[in-house]
Write a protein that holds these residues in place. Structure first.
Motif, PDB file in Angstrom:
ATOM      1  N   ILE A 377      25.424  46.538  70.546  1.00  0.00           N
ATOM      2  CA  ILE A 377      24.032  46.294  70.984  1.00  0.00           C
ATOM      3  C   ILE A 377      23.724  47.549  71.956  1.00  0.00           C
ATOM      4  N   ILE A 378      25.112  47.805  72.731  1.00  0.00           N
ATOM      5  CA  ILE A 378      24.719  48.795  74.157  1.00  0.00           C
ATOM      6  C   ILE A 378      24.163  50.211  73.107  1.00  0.00           C
ATOM      7  N   LEU A 379      25.244  50.448  72.206  1.00  0.00           N
ATOM      8  CA  LEU A 379      25.357  51.925  72.016  1.00  0.00           C
ATOM      9  C   LEU A 379      23.506  51.792  71.162  1.00  0.00           C
ATOM     10  N   THR A 380      23.376  51.303  70.579  1.00  0.00           N
ATOM     11  CA  THR A 380      21.781  50.883  69.795  1.00  0.00           C
ATOM     12  C   THR A 380      21.016  51.331  70.794  1.00  0.00           C
ATOM     13  N   GLU A 381      20.814  50.436  72.204  1.00  0.00           N
ATOM     14  CA  GLU A 381      20.329  50.934  73.083  1.00  0.00           C
ATOM     15  C   GLU A 381      19.951  52.295  73.800  1.00  0.00           C
ATOM     16  N   SER A 382      21.024  52.509  73.377  1.00  0.00           N
ATOM     17  CA  SER A 382      21.218  53.958  74.289  1.00  0.00           C
ATOM     18  C   SER A 382      21.141  55.070  73.537  1.00  0.00           C
ATOM     19  N   ILE A 383      20.852  55.317  71.958  1.00  0.00           N
ATOM     20  CA  ILE A 383      20.273  56.011  70.986  1.00  0.00           C
ATOM     21  C   ILE A 383      19.079  56.259  71.584  1.00  0.00           C
ATOM     22  N   PHE A 384      18.223  54.551  71.386  1.00  0.00           N
ATOM     23  CA  PHE A 384      17.528  54.883  71.696  1.00  0.00           C
ATOM     24  C   PHE A 384      16.572  55.404  72.881  1.00  0.00           C
ATOM     25  N   SER A 385      16.927  54.893  73.878  1.00  0.00           N
ATOM     26  CA  SER A 385      16.918  55.430  75.520  1.00  0.00           C
ATOM     27  C   SER A 385      16.765  56.756  75.471  1.00  0.00           C
ATOM     28  N   MET A 386      17.990  57.356  75.131  1.00  0.00           N
ATOM     29  CA  MET A 386      17.995  58.664  74.645  1.00  0.00           C
ATOM     30  C   MET A 386      17.065  60.030  74.067  1.00  0.00           C
ATOM     31  N   ILE A 387      16.360  59.182  73.259  1.00  0.00           N
ATOM     32  CA  ILE A 387      15.406  59.815  72.617  1.00  0.00           C
ATOM     33  C   ILE A 387      13.980  59.472  72.816  1.00  0.00           C
ATOM     34  N   THR A 388      13.729  58.311  73.866  1.00  0.00           N
ATOM     35  CA  THR A 388      12.289  57.813  74.977  1.00  0.00           C
ATOM     36  C   THR A 388      12.624  59.083  76.007  1.00  0.00           C
ATOM     37  N   SER A 389      14.173  59.257  76.630  1.00  0.00           N
ATOM     38  CA  SER A 389      13.969  60.042  78.072  1.00  0.00           C
ATOM     39  C   SER A 389      13.808  61.523  77.796  1.00  0.00           C
ATOM     40  N   GLN A 390      13.439  61.917  75.890  1.00  0.00           N
ATOM     41  CA  GLN A 390      13.393  63.571  76.017  1.00  0.00           C
ATOM     42  C   GLN A 390      11.534  63.094  76.112  1.00  0.00           C
ATOM     43  N   LEU A 391      11.557  62.165  75.290  1.00  0.00           N
ATOM     44  CA  LEU A 391      10.165  62.736  74.582  1.00  0.00           C
ATOM     45  C   LEU A 391       8.678  62.437  76.077  1.00  0.00           C
ATOM     46  N   SER A 392       9.762  61.707  77.137  1.00  0.00           N
ATOM     47  CA  SER A 392       8.740  61.003  77.923  1.00  0.00           C
ATOM     48  C   SER A 392       8.803  63.458  79.119  1.00  0.00           C
ATOM     49  N   ILE A 393       8.836  63.828  78.636  1.00  0.00           N
ATOM     50  CA  ILE A 393       9.013  65.233  79.135  1.00  0.00           C
ATOM     51  C   ILE A 393       7.597  65.576  78.598  1.00  0.00           C
ATOM     52  N   SER A 394       7.728  65.553  76.631  1.00  0.00           N
ATOM     53  CA  SER A 394       6.122  65.526  75.978  1.00  0.00           C
ATOM     54  C   SER A 394       5.062  64.679  76.557  1.00  0.00           C
ATOM     55  N   ALA A 395       5.652  63.915  77.173  1.00  0.00           N
ATOM     56  CA  ALA A 395       3.899  62.772  77.270  1.00  0.00           C
ATOM     57  C   ALA A 395       3.965  62.732  78.331  1.00  0.00           C
ATOM     58  N   LEU A 396       4.183  63.789  79.608  1.00  0.00           N
ATOM     59  CA  LEU A 396       3.845  64.193  80.744  1.00  0.00           C
ATOM     60  C   LEU A 396       2.098  64.410  80.872  1.00  0.00           C
ATOM     61  N   ASP A 397       2.072  65.373  79.824  1.00  0.00           N
ATOM     62  CA  ASP A 397       0.472  66.229  79.529  1.00  0.00           C
ATOM     63  C   ASP A 397      -0.734  64.644  79.572  1.00  0.00           C
ATOM     64  N   ALA A 398      -0.718  63.988  78.380  1.00  0.00           N
ATOM     65  CA  ALA A 398      -1.159  63.040  77.799  1.00  0.00           C
ATOM     66  C   ALA A 398      -0.639  61.770  77.846  1.00  0.00           C
ATOM     67  N   PRO A 399       0.264  60.629  78.690  1.00  0.00           N
ATOM     68  CA  PRO A 399       1.049  59.301  78.759  1.00  0.00           C
ATOM     69  C   PRO A 399       0.473  58.648  77.690  1.00  0.00           C
ATOM     70  N   PHE A 400      -0.917  58.349  78.416  1.00  0.00           N
ATOM     71  CA  PHE A 400      -1.976  57.430  77.523  1.00  0.00           C
ATOM     72  C   PHE A 400      -1.558  57.657  75.780  1.00  0.00           C
TER      73      PHE A 400
END
Length: 475
Positions: A377-400
């Motif tokens: 469970i922790i492994l799966t959570e961390s994989i998705f969290s890693m992906i969304t952490s990197q996506l957060s940079i792309s989301a800064l210009d248009a977060p909505f």
């Protein structure tokens, strides 16, 4: 006469051996609540190590004069090793003992904190930060395993609640403390606090932590590696894989929200690091409220319907509520500072529903495989969290836009999938579930049984050795 004395000596050795084995099983249980308080204090360190760092991201970005994608690796790569560390650290503590592993992890954490503090290059800093997370977050699995060993069965629930309380309180205060340290001393002040916590962990675990798993197993590398790989087999179980992915995706979305908040506060509101930390407080507060309501609700539905599927009712409600709130969080993010704080609290309220319902459901299906399930469970959570952490940079210009996408996936894909799992398992009772999964359990390599048999064999070998020595003396 000498033969009689030697025979008595052998008997005394055997009695002492039996007494020691008995003490190994009972001594830790007598250390409640002191030992539990010690574990709660050790659990503070890995949680603080992650949440206190988030307000430091803009400062790290400016200090090393790097781009945001590189700076974000200190979070995303950190999260992926969080997922793998329980697979390594947890089983290793089964082989070598809890105390040895905690001391080793604490010492490595201290050295790597010093490496990060002295770093002048962002690459070296990232390496130190990521490996630091591997060792300190791996301690979480050891701490949770220790609870069932220091407490009698009727108090294990109390112990787990105490650990949850420690985690929630740490989440509440960590961002504010971290932001204040960064605001006063830059990110280096934060890592000095990590050095202090690492020293504390070494002192406590070395002088006060009593071994709860006094193992006498032979350190066979083959069995140790097998125990690391064993949890991965759950990915080949369709039903288990789907429910874990559902929960992991939701955790990835909450991580997206947690990571993007300090970035938004810095870029659009231009507040200090202290305010960045304060803006993350609703995460802990929402989780605390969710934990208060979630457990009784799960137990209520399970007692009322007496089926394993009934545990997922709370999770399904959480998924719907989470998807709707995720949309409004993105809508209010750039419009109202206090509005998105309220949505932040509600999001974390519902994520606790999703996590606890999923975990209790899976533990009900495989009650003898909880440690392996927890690791996957922790492994799966961390994989998705890693992906969304990197996506957060792309989301800064248009977060909505990104929050719309996330809420639509949650409501149109994750929710129906969750309902299908709920429907298929609704009428199944735990006894029927265990019979249905018996073949699956047999097909999976039972590491725990192998370890238990090895312990029995070792005990038998010791007894045979005593008998042989006795026969030699008599002859």
């Amino acid at each position: 006469m000498s033969e009689s004395h030697e025979e008595n000596d052998l008997l005394e050795i055997k009695e002492e051996k039996e007494t020691e084995e008995e003490n190994e099983r009972t001594e830790p249980k007598s250390r409640f609540p002191v030992m539990l308080l010690l574990l709660m204090s050790l659990l503070f360190i890995p949680i603080f190590n992650f949440f206190s760092y988030l307000p430091a991201l803009p400062n790290v970005h400016n200090y090393f004069s790097t781009n945001w994608n590189i700076a974000m690796l200190t979070v995303s790569l950190y999260q992926i090793v969080i997922g793998f560390s329980p697979l390594i650290i947890g089983p290793s503590s089964d082989f070598f003992g809890r105390r040895k592993v905690i001391i080793t992890c604490s010492f490595c954490y201290l050295l790597l904190s010093l490496l990060c503090l002295l770093s002048t290059d962002i690459k070296l800093f990232i390496i130190g930060r990521v490996i630091q997370g591997f060792f300190i977050c791996g301690e979480i699995s050891v701490i949770y395993a220790s609870v069932s060993e220091i407490l009698p069965p009727e108090k294990v629930g109390l112990g787990l609640s105490a650990l949850s309380f420690s985690i929630t309180c740490t989440i509440l205060i960590s961002p504010t403390i971290g932001g204040s340290l960064v605001n006063s001393f830059t990110w280096k002040g934060l890592f000095i606090s990590y050095l202090i916590l690492g020293s504390y962990s070494i002192i406590i675990s070395f002088f006060f932590y009593k071994e709860t798993n006094k193992t006498k197993r032979k350190y066979e590398l083959k069995k140790l590696v097998s125990s690391w790989l064993y949890p991965l087999k759950f990915y080949f179980k369709k039903r288990i894989c789907i429910i874990i992915i559902i929960e992991g995706f939701s955790v990835g979305l909450i991580n997206f929200q947690i990571v993007i908040v300090p970035l938004i506060v810095d870029k659009y509101y231009h507040y200090s690091e202290t305010v960045m930390g304060l803006s993350l407080i609703p995460n802990g507060l929402g989780g605390l409220i969710g934990a208060f309501f979630c457990g009784p609700l799960i137990d209520y539905f399970y007692k009322k319907y007496n089926t394993v599927g009934s545990r997922l009712i709370v999770g399904f409600v959480g998924i719907i509520g989470f998807g709707i709130t995720f949309f409004f969080f993105g809508f209010s993010l750039l419009r109202s500072f206090y509005g998105f704080l309220v949505c932040e609290l509600i999001l974390n309220f519902f994520i606790i529903f999703i996590i606890n319902a999923t975990v209790s459901f899976l533990f009900d299906i495989y009650p003898s495989k909880t440690s392996s399930l927890y690791a996957i469970i922790i492994l799966t959570e961390s994989i998705f969290s890693m992906i969304t952490s990197q996506l957060s940079i792309s989301a800064l210009d248009a977060p909505f836009k990104w929050f719309i996408i996330g809420s639509l996936i949650q409501l149109l894909i994750i929710s129906p999938a969750s309902f299908i799992i709920l429907k298929k398992n609704w009428g199944k009772k735990r006894e029927e579930q265990e019979e249905q999964d018996e073949n699956e359990l047999l097909n999976l390599t039972n590491i725990d049984d192998g370890i238990t048999n090895e312990n029995k064999n070792n005990n038998n070998e010791d007894e045979d050795e005593i008998k042989k020595n006795k026969e030699i003396v008599e002859n």
